[in-house]
Design an enzyme around this catalytic site. Sequence first.
Site, PDB file in Angstrom:
ATOM      1  N   ASP A  53       0.832  -1.199   0.000  1.00  0.00           N
ATOM      2  CA  ASP A  53       0.000   0.000   0.000  1.00  0.00           C
ATOM      3  C   ASP A  53       0.871   1.255   0.000  1.00  0.00           C
ATOM      4  O   ASP A  53       0.368   2.374  -0.026  1.00  0.00           O
ATOM      5  CB  ASP A  53      -1.003  -0.002   1.160  1.00  0.00           C
ATOM      6  N   SER A  54       2.203   1.054  -0.026  1.00  0.00           N
ATOM      7  CA  SER A  54       3.148   2.150  -0.265  1.00  0.00           C
ATOM      8  C   SER A  54       2.931   2.735  -1.654  1.00  0.00           C
ATOM      9  O   SER A  54       3.451   3.803  -1.975  1.00  0.00           O
ATOM     10  CB  SER A  54       4.589   1.665  -0.115  1.00  0.00           C
ATOM     11  N   ASP A  92      -0.889  -6.194  -0.045  1.00  0.00           N
ATOM     12  CA  ASP A  92      -1.309  -5.536   1.190  1.00  0.00           C
ATOM     13  C   ASP A  92      -2.824  -5.356   1.207  1.00  0.00           C
ATOM     14  O   ASP A  92      -3.419  -4.964   0.195  1.00  0.00           O
ATOM     15  CB  ASP A  92      -0.675  -4.144   1.306  1.00  0.00           C
ATOM     16  N   LYS A 122      -1.289  -9.399   3.122  1.00  0.00           N
ATOM     17  CA  LYS A 122      -0.530  -8.958   4.293  1.00  0.00           C
ATOM     18  C   LYS A 122      -1.373  -7.985   5.109  1.00  0.00           C
ATOM     19  O   LYS A 122      -1.991  -7.080   4.551  1.00  0.00           O
ATOM     20  CB  LYS A 122       0.791  -8.284   3.890  1.00  0.00           C
ATOM     21  N   GLU A 124      -1.435  -5.576   8.878  1.00  0.00           N
ATOM     22  CA  GLU A 124      -0.642  -4.948   9.924  1.00  0.00           C
ATOM     23  C   GLU A 124      -1.307  -5.144  11.278  1.00  0.00           C
ATOM     24  O   GLU A 124      -2.509  -4.894  11.424  1.00  0.00           O
ATOM     25  CB  GLU A 124      -0.476  -3.448   9.657  1.00  0.00           C
ATOM     26  N   GLU A 191       9.145  -4.211  10.862  1.00  0.00           N
ATOM     27  CA  GLU A 191       9.552  -2.907  10.346  1.00  0.00           C
ATOM     28  C   GLU A 191      10.063  -1.978  11.437  1.00  0.00           C
ATOM     29  O   GLU A 191       9.401  -1.755  12.448  1.00  0.00           O
ATOM     30  CB  GLU A 191       8.388  -2.224   9.604  1.00  0.00           C
TER      31      GLU A 191
END
Length: 273
Positions: A53-54, A92, A122, A124, A191
Amino acid sequence: MSTYTVQDDRKVTTRRLAEMKAKGEKIAMLTAYDYSMARLVDESGMDVILVGDSASNVMAGNTTTLPMTLDQMIYHASSVVKGTKRALVVCDMPFGTYQGNSIEALASAIRIMKESNAEAVKLEGGEDIIESVKRILSAGIPVMGHLGLTPQSINKFGTYNVRAREEAEANRLIADAKLLEDAGCFAIVLEKIPAKLAARVSAELTIPTIGIGAGNGCDGQVLVLQDMLGINKGFSPRFLRRYADLGNVITDALGSYITDVKSGDFPNEKEQY
């Protein structure tokens, strides 16, 4: 110039990643968001491609990852999958598609898998999203975890500084990592946490860890493609190694094109019909 020769050209799967950790073979992971770059990344011998999602930052110009929608992530992932043969493609799940509602989380993950053909998702977080993780896994969808600095929670943290420096937060991270492993996650991204903590987590887990700003004790590493190629010039954290300066290469090429067009040099007689 050094090049990496793929010793094993079999399709990379979640099981292959587990085998790599067991053998002590490091895992190379990189982001990609479009077909052309995904093809190059895959042909290089990359093990995992993360459709991050970057993309919100490097593709859409947003200051955080929060604006990315599910439709946008599916679009990027679908483009990447078309350019990939060997690497495992992980997508993501964007902010708002899995937090607080495990039923919605499963529906979002199913859409990603069906509409993009990505091979894993993925998420978070740890204990706070474990119900969503379990529900997604119950449908047979592979899940990669993500702990430490979690960019989707940036407004809660208020900073992109290193996480888990204090003992209490470090202990929570270790507990969350084990919780994700026990739930069935096939790998976890760590991270921006202290290298010693990342090495400890990596040693205590049987599933692979992928570090970004977490030292060399992880089982693999990930960077953002545009950052490591020098296309994104405004981002220079300590953990980033630039492997090329494509930003200046591209700028010079564009300048030469403009000059040749303006002067009438392009196209020349050999470049026309």
